[in-house]
Scaffold this active site. Structure first.
Site, mmCIF file in Angstrom:
data_model
loop_
_atom_site.group_PDB
_atom_site.id
_atom_site.type_symbol
_atom_site.label_atom_id
_atom_site.label_comp_id
_atom_site.label_asym_id
_atom_site.label_seq_id
_atom_site.Cartn_x
_atom_site.Cartn_y
_atom_site.Cartn_z
ATOM 1 N N TYR A 312 44.326 43.537 39.030
ATOM 2 C CA TYR A 312 44.412 42.786 40.284
ATOM 3 C C TYR A 312 45.846 42.297 40.491
ATOM 4 O O TYR A 312 46.378 41.517 39.693
ATOM 5 C CB TYR A 312 43.444 41.611 40.245
ATOM 6 C CG TYR A 312 43.157 41.008 41.593
ATOM 7 C CD1 TYR A 312 42.112 41.482 42.374
ATOM 8 C CD2 TYR A 312 43.917 39.955 42.084
ATOM 9 C CE1 TYR A 312 41.833 40.925 43.611
ATOM 10 C CE2 TYR A 312 43.650 39.395 43.318
ATOM 11 C CZ TYR A 312 42.605 39.880 44.079
ATOM 12 O OH TYR A 312 42.328 39.324 45.313
ATOM 13 N N TYR A 363 45.295 45.586 50.664
ATOM 14 C CA TYR A 363 44.688 44.417 50.037
ATOM 15 C C TYR A 363 43.312 44.197 50.646
ATOM 16 O O TYR A 363 43.178 43.626 51.730
ATOM 17 C CB TYR A 363 45.576 43.185 50.259
ATOM 18 C CG TYR A 363 44.972 41.890 49.756
ATOM 19 C CD1 TYR A 363 44.738 41.688 48.399
ATOM 20 C CD2 TYR A 363 44.649 40.863 50.635
ATOM 21 C CE1 TYR A 363 44.197 40.511 47.935
ATOM 22 C CE2 TYR A 363 44.108 39.669 50.179
ATOM 23 C CZ TYR A 363 43.874 39.497 48.832
ATOM 24 O OH TYR A 363 43.349 38.328 48.371
#
Length: 409
Positions: A312, A363
Site C-alpha cells: 500500500y 488510487y
C-alpha cells in the site's frame, strides 16, 4: 462433556489457509479526480462487479455476500439495483485503506464458515465533491478562523499544524530519516520505479517516465514529502469475487488461493492519522509488524518465499517501512535496500507494485493491488514476474486495522 469436534480440529482448520480462493476480478476505467461524473459511485461499483462476474464466468445472481472496507456503501440498495436474489452476508472493516487487503480476508472467512457462497469485495471511489487529501483541512468561509471541536487527539496535533494526511505521514518519514539515515533519494527510488511499472500498462493514469531531476524539482508539499511522494486522487471501482476452495475448482479462471490474511496491529501503534502518539519503537514503522508475523505463520512461509509484493503506497516512505516490517530487509535498512534496486521489476529481489500502485496507476484505496496480485498469479500481468507463485498484498497503513493477504496459485 467436551465437544471433540472443536477440540480435535487441526491448526489448518482453525485458520483461513487454502479454504477460499479468488475467482474473479473486475474494474472500471480509472479517472482523474471528478472525471467519472455523471456516473454515480454505486454505478461504478456495479460495473466493476459485473466485470468480476464475467471474469469468473458467473451471473450476478451468484453473488450472495459483500465484504467491504473504508466508507462502504448501502448493500441493500446495491442488491436491488443489480437484482441480487438474496444477500446472506455483509460486513465492513474499519481503518480506511487499512482494510483493503483485509476485506478479501473477511470474504474468505464468510465462505469458509458457510455464511455465504460467493462474496464480493468492492471499492468504489469518486472524489468530485471532496478530496481525500484535504479531508482534515480547515473548512469555512475565506478568511475565517478554523476551529474544530475539542478532542484529546485534536488538541495534541492541531497546535503543530498537522491538518492533513500528508503532513502526518511526513512526520513518520522525518523520524525514519533521523533514526536510520534514510534520504529523499530513497523515497525517489520508490516513486520512479513505480512509475516505470505504470507506464507499461494502458490502464495507468500516469504514462510519462519520472526522472530524478523531475522528482527533486517538484514542489514540496510536506517536508520531506514532495508531489511525487503522494498517491494520486482518482475515481473508479474495483471488485474481487471470493468463493470456497472446492467451488473454485469449477470456475472459469484458475483459482488464486488465500493462504493467509491478518488484520489489526499493535495497539500502541494506534492511529498514524490524527494521533501520532506511538512510542518510539513503533513510530517510524508502517504498523504492520504484528500482522506480518501472523500472516507468515498462517501461510507457513517466510519473506524469502514471496515472489511479488503489492504494498500500500499512499506515500512513498511507507513502502520503505513496510519492506522492513515484512522482513524483506532489516529495520532501518529500507532506504539502502531500495537504492540497490531490490524493488525493481524484473531484476529486483522482490518486485514491488508491478502495476504502478497508488502512486502511478490509480488510487482506488488499495484494491488495485489485489487485482494485480491475482493477475500475477494467473500469469497474465503486464509486468509479469517470472514463475510467480506467492504474492503479498497489504492494506494501509493509516490506523488500526492494517491488513494483508498472502495469495498463491
Amino acid at each position: 462433556m467436551t465437544d471433540r469436534t472443536v477440540t480435535d480440529r487441526t491448526s489448518k482448520d482453525r485458520t483461513l489457509k487454502d479454504r477460499a480462493a479468488i475467482v474473479g476480478v473486475g474494474a472500471t476505467p480509472y479517472y482523474k479526480r471528478g472525471e467519472s461524473v455523471p456516473q454515480l459511485p454505486m454505478e461504478l461499483a456495479g460495473k466493476a462487479l459485473l466485470a468480476a462476474c464475467a471474469d469468473a464466468g458467473v451471473g450476478i445472481d451468484a453473488v450472495d455476500g459483500f465484504a467491504l472496507y473504508s466508507m462502504g456503501f448501502d448493500t441493500s440498495l446495491f442488491a436491488q439495483w443489480l437484482g441480487i436474489p438474496e444477500v446472506r452476508f455483509t460486513g465492513m472493516l474499519t481503518g480506511g485503506g487499512g482494510g483493503a487487503a483485509g476485506s478479501v480476508g473477511l470474504a474468505a472467512a464468510a465462505v469458509a464458515t458457510g455464511q455465504a457462497d460467493c462474496v464480493a469485495s468492492i471499492m468504489t471511489l469518486q472524489q468530485a465533491a471532496s478530496r481525500f487529501g484535504a479531508s482534515y483541512a480547515p473548512r469555512g468561509k475565506p478568511g475565517a478562523v478554523y476551529s474544530a471541536p475539542p478532542s484529546p487527539e485534536g488538541n495534541f496535533i492541531q497546535p503543530a499544524g498537522l491538518m492533513g494526511p500528508g503532513q502526518m505521514f511526513a512526520v513518520l518519514a522525518q523520524r525514519h530519516m533521523h533514526l536510520y539515515g534514510t534520504r529523499r533519494e530513497h523515497f525517489a527510488e520508490v516513486a520512479i520505479s513505480t512509475r516505470e511499472n505504470a507506464i507499461r500498462r494502458s490502464t495507468s493514469l500516469m504514462q510519462e517516465p519520472l526522472t530524478l531531476d523531475q522528482y527533486f524539482s517538484a514542489r514540496m508539499i510536506s517536508d520531506p514529502l514532495c508531489l511525487y511522494d503522494f498517491c494520486l486522487e482518482c475515481d473508479g471501482a474495483v471488485a474481487v469475487l471470493t468463493v470456497s476452495a472446492e467451488r473454485a475448482k469449477d470456475m472459469q479462471q484458475p483459482p488464486v488461493y488465500i493462504a493467509a490474511s491478518a488484520n489489526g496491529g499493535a495497539g500502541l501503534w494506534g492511529q498514524a492519522i490524527t494521533w501520532l502518539g506511538m512510542p518510539d519503537e513503533y513510530f517510524a514503522s508502517s504498523g504492520h509488524r504484528t500482522v506480518a508475523q501472523r500472516a507468515y505463520a498462517m501461510a507457513g512461509i517466510t519473506p524469502a518465499d514471496v515472489d511479488v509484493a503489492l504494498l500500500y503506497d499512499h506515500f512513498s516512505a511507507m513502502v520503505i517501512m513496510q519492506l522492513e516490517d515484512y522482513g524483506f530487509c532489516g529495520i532501518g535498512e529500507g532506504g539502502p535496500f531500495v537504492a540497490d534496486g531490490n524493488i525493481r521489476w524484473p531484476t529486483g529481489s522482490i518486485p514491488v507494485n508491478t502495476h504502478g500502485g497508488n502512486l502511478s496507476e490509480a488510487y482506488i484505496i488499495g484494491m488495485t493491488h489485489v487485482k494485480e496480485a491475482v493477475e500475477q498469479l494467473r500469469g497474465t500481468a503486464v509486468n509479469q514476474v517470472a514463475d510467480a507463485e506467492v504474492a503479498l498484498v497489504t492494506g494501509g497503513p493509516a490506523s488500526i486495522p492494517v491488513s494483508n493477504l498472502i495469495l498463491h496459485r
